[in-house]
Scaffold this motif. Sequence first.
Motif, mmCIF file in Angstrom:
data_model
loop_
_atom_site.group_PDB
_atom_site.id
_atom_site.type_symbol
_atom_site.label_atom_id
_atom_site.label_comp_id
_atom_site.label_asym_id
_atom_site.label_seq_id
_atom_site.Cartn_x
_atom_site.Cartn_y
_atom_site.Cartn_z
ATOM 1 N N GLU A 73 -44.750 -34.932 -23.265
ATOM 2 C CA GLU A 73 -44.023 -34.314 -21.870
ATOM 3 C C GLU A 73 -43.000 -32.813 -22.897
ATOM 4 O OE1 GLU A 73 -39.959 -37.153 -20.732
ATOM 5 O OE2 GLU A 73 -41.701 -37.846 -19.568
ATOM 6 N N ALA A 74 -42.887 -32.792 -24.070
ATOM 7 C CA ALA A 74 -42.561 -31.683 -24.881
ATOM 8 C C ALA A 74 -44.231 -31.119 -25.217
ATOM 9 C CB ALA A 74 -41.757 -32.441 -26.220
ATOM 10 N N LEU A 75 -45.319 -31.653 -24.921
ATOM 11 C CA LEU A 75 -46.340 -30.661 -25.355
ATOM 12 C C LEU A 75 -46.571 -30.005 -23.981
ATOM 13 C CD1 LEU A 75 -48.096 -30.445 -27.724
ATOM 14 C CD2 LEU A 75 -50.075 -31.876 -26.493
ATOM 15 N N LYS A 76 -46.144 -30.827 -22.945
ATOM 16 C CA LYS A 76 -46.851 -30.138 -21.187
ATOM 17 C C LYS A 76 -45.839 -29.103 -21.241
ATOM 18 C CE LYS A 76 -46.599 -31.490 -16.436
ATOM 19 N NZ LYS A 76 -45.892 -32.153 -15.251
ATOM 20 N N GLN A 77 -44.359 -28.407 -22.060
ATOM 21 C CA GLN A 77 -43.468 -28.029 -22.455
ATOM 22 C C GLN A 77 -44.071 -26.528 -23.048
ATOM 23 O OE1 GLN A 77 -40.289 -30.156 -22.736
ATOM 24 N NE2 GLN A 77 -38.971 -28.882 -21.363
ATOM 25 N N VAL A 78 -44.445 -26.931 -23.878
ATOM 26 C CA VAL A 78 -45.681 -26.155 -24.998
ATOM 27 C C VAL A 78 -46.444 -24.816 -23.763
ATOM 28 C CG1 VAL A 78 -47.063 -25.554 -26.668
ATOM 29 C CG2 VAL A 78 -45.104 -26.980 -27.009
ATOM 30 N N GLN A 79 -47.081 -26.082 -23.027
ATOM 31 C CA GLN A 79 -48.721 -25.599 -22.672
ATOM 32 C C GLN A 79 -47.672 -24.925 -21.762
ATOM 33 O OE1 GLN A 79 -51.862 -25.958 -22.813
ATOM 34 N NE2 GLN A 79 -52.607 -26.224 -21.051
ATOM 35 N N GLN A 80 -46.889 -24.629 -20.379
ATOM 36 C CA GLN A 80 -46.978 -23.775 -19.640
ATOM 37 C C GLN A 80 -45.995 -23.221 -20.355
ATOM 38 O OE1 GLN A 80 -43.551 -26.760 -18.127
ATOM 39 N NE2 GLN A 80 -44.795 -27.852 -16.775
ATOM 40 N N ALA A 81 -45.254 -23.251 -21.354
ATOM 41 C CA ALA A 81 -45.078 -21.421 -21.690
ATOM 42 C C ALA A 81 -46.052 -20.654 -22.569
ATOM 43 C CB ALA A 81 -44.397 -22.255 -22.892
ATOM 44 N N LEU A 82 -46.627 -21.642 -23.263
ATOM 45 C CA LEU A 82 -48.292 -20.187 -22.943
ATOM 46 C C LEU A 82 -48.483 -20.334 -21.986
ATOM 47 C CD1 LEU A 82 -49.906 -23.094 -26.217
ATOM 48 C CD2 LEU A 82 -48.883 -21.064 -26.659
ATOM 49 N N ALA A 83 -48.319 -20.002 -20.870
ATOM 50 C CA ALA A 83 -49.508 -19.611 -19.956
ATOM 51 C C ALA A 83 -48.781 -18.542 -20.223
ATOM 52 C CB ALA A 83 -49.522 -20.514 -18.679
ATOM 53 N N ALA A 84 -47.871 -18.016 -19.966
ATOM 54 C CA ALA A 84 -46.995 -16.475 -20.328
ATOM 55 C C ALA A 84 -47.981 -15.693 -20.869
ATOM 56 C CB ALA A 84 -45.667 -16.707 -20.232
ATOM 57 N N HIS A 85 -48.649 -16.087 -22.090
ATOM 58 C CA HIS A 85 -49.388 -15.359 -22.715
ATOM 59 C C HIS A 85 -50.706 -15.755 -22.708
ATOM 60 C CE1 HIS A 85 -45.534 -14.782 -25.273
ATOM 61 N NE2 HIS A 85 -45.514 -16.235 -24.815
ATOM 62 N N GLY A 86 -51.142 -16.269 -21.121
ATOM 63 C CA GLY A 86 -52.776 -16.484 -21.245
ATOM 64 C C GLY A 86 -53.109 -16.693 -22.681
ATOM 65 N N ALA A 87 -52.428 -18.078 -22.839
ATOM 66 C CA ALA A 87 -53.254 -19.159 -23.663
ATOM 67 C C ALA A 87 -52.639 -20.921 -23.427
ATOM 68 C CB ALA A 87 -52.524 -18.759 -25.614
ATOM 69 N N GLN A 179 -40.634 -24.255 -30.547
ATOM 70 C CA GLN A 179 -39.516 -24.412 -29.799
ATOM 71 C C GLN A 179 -39.440 -24.993 -28.786
ATOM 72 O OE1 GLN A 179 -40.292 -21.196 -26.862
ATOM 73 N NE2 GLN A 179 -39.109 -21.920 -25.247
ATOM 74 N N PHE A 180 -40.295 -26.207 -28.630
ATOM 75 C CA PHE A 180 -40.381 -27.545 -28.031
ATOM 76 C C PHE A 180 -40.004 -28.970 -28.882
ATOM 77 C CE2 PHE A 180 -41.682 -23.954 -25.291
ATOM 78 C CZ PHE A 180 -40.710 -24.507 -24.308
ATOM 79 N N GLY A 181 -39.075 -28.581 -30.369
ATOM 80 C CA GLY A 181 -39.234 -29.858 -30.534
ATOM 81 C C GLY A 181 -40.310 -30.541 -32.210
ATOM 82 N N PHE A 182 -41.311 -29.061 -31.867
ATOM 83 C CA PHE A 182 -42.359 -29.661 -32.969
ATOM 84 C C PHE A 182 -41.853 -29.127 -34.123
ATOM 85 C CE2 PHE A 182 -43.864 -30.254 -29.444
ATOM 86 C CZ PHE A 182 -45.031 -31.890 -28.676
ATOM 87 N N VAL A 183 -42.113 -30.004 -34.960
ATOM 88 C CA VAL A 183 -42.480 -29.100 -36.924
ATOM 89 C C VAL A 183 -44.017 -29.380 -37.041
ATOM 90 C CG1 VAL A 183 -41.678 -29.386 -38.738
ATOM 91 C CG2 VAL A 183 -39.515 -30.380 -36.736
ATOM 92 N N ASN A 184 -43.688 -28.997 -37.486
ATOM 93 C CA ASN A 184 -45.117 -28.427 -38.501
ATOM 94 C C ASN A 184 -45.160 -28.698 -39.550
ATOM 95 O OD1 ASN A 184 -46.794 -25.722 -40.372
ATOM 96 N ND2 ASN A 184 -47.997 -26.497 -38.825
ATOM 97 N N TYR A 185 -46.500 -29.222 -40.020
ATOM 98 C CA TYR A 185 -46.678 -29.588 -41.577
ATOM 99 C C TYR A 185 -47.511 -28.144 -41.923
ATOM 100 C CZ TYR A 185 -49.328 -31.178 -45.473
ATOM 101 O OH TYR A 185 -49.548 -31.511 -47.176
ATOM 102 N N PRO A 186 -46.827 -27.835 -43.283
ATOM 103 C CA PRO A 186 -46.654 -26.271 -44.089
ATOM 104 C C PRO A 186 -48.380 -26.323 -44.835
ATOM 105 C CG PRO A 186 -45.518 -27.251 -45.148
ATOM 106 C CD PRO A 186 -45.225 -28.464 -43.486
ATOM 107 N N GLY A 187 -49.304 -27.718 -45.171
ATOM 108 C CA GLY A 187 -49.813 -27.401 -45.534
ATOM 109 C C GLY A 187 -51.467 -27.032 -44.333
ATOM 110 N N GLU A 188 -51.288 -27.392 -42.804
ATOM 111 C CA GLU A 188 -52.352 -27.289 -42.045
ATOM 112 C C GLU A 188 -51.864 -26.218 -40.748
ATOM 113 O OE1 GLU A 188 -54.287 -31.634 -42.582
ATOM 114 O OE2 GLU A 188 -52.195 -31.831 -41.428
ATOM 115 N N TRP A 189 -51.943 -25.723 -40.151
ATOM 116 C CA TRP A 189 -51.373 -25.034 -39.674
ATOM 117 C C TRP A 189 -51.358 -25.277 -37.872
ATOM 118 C CZ3 TRP A 189 -54.750 -23.870 -35.374
ATOM 119 C CH2 TRP A 189 -55.660 -23.908 -35.878
#
Length: 210
Positions: A73-87, A179-189
């Motif tokens: 569900e959180a990833l779905k929100q990411v997808q929706q937010a990216l649409a505003a950037h054409g991505a 923005q939607f609750g995901f934490v990046n692992y700094p060794g892998e973008w």
Amino acid sequence: MTEPQPNPYGLRVLSSPAQYRQQAARHPARQLVNLAEAIPGLRLDIRYATADNLLGYPLYQQAQAWLRRPVAEALKQVQQALAAHGAGLVVYDAYRPYSATVLMYQKVQNEDYAAPPWRGSRHNRGCSVDVGLVNQATGRPLPMPTAFDELSPAAHSAYEPVSSEARRHRALLLKTMAQFGFVNYPGEWWHFDYAQWAEFGLLDLSFEEL
């Protein structure tokens, strides 16, 4: 419900489809969700279902991507937010059975790039996802600093120098996922963990068993 017995490393890994279904019925948030069905417009490029990966052979029999329900569900929100950037998102990997993690570590032998079997991976919990960006209109990948699963310093999330285009896309991905609750692992973008990953147990179920 009976808890799984500890494996040789002392980890409790759920490998019974029946036990998984019982658990999901009692706690719907623990259900694994098929991302292709849950997120409109999502692209899949499941490298571990092909020989185009760091192992050199297919790890999965099917090119599928699954995550626990709140993570999906959180990833779905990411997808929706990216649409505003054409991505949009392209998923390279999501839930990964524990046995697959064991095979990966045997090949890589480096905890910076592969979770060891005595710890297990957050992918095994259905709480990690490997993603990149695509052009929303064409579905073509947007330039990033490296290819997926490149085991080099250039794959680090803060690595410089990179092209301005790759830097912009990397920044967009990092910002939107956070923005939607995901934490990046700094060794892998490309690698992101759901912030509440510790609430979910380790699984060793094939996609076919789901």
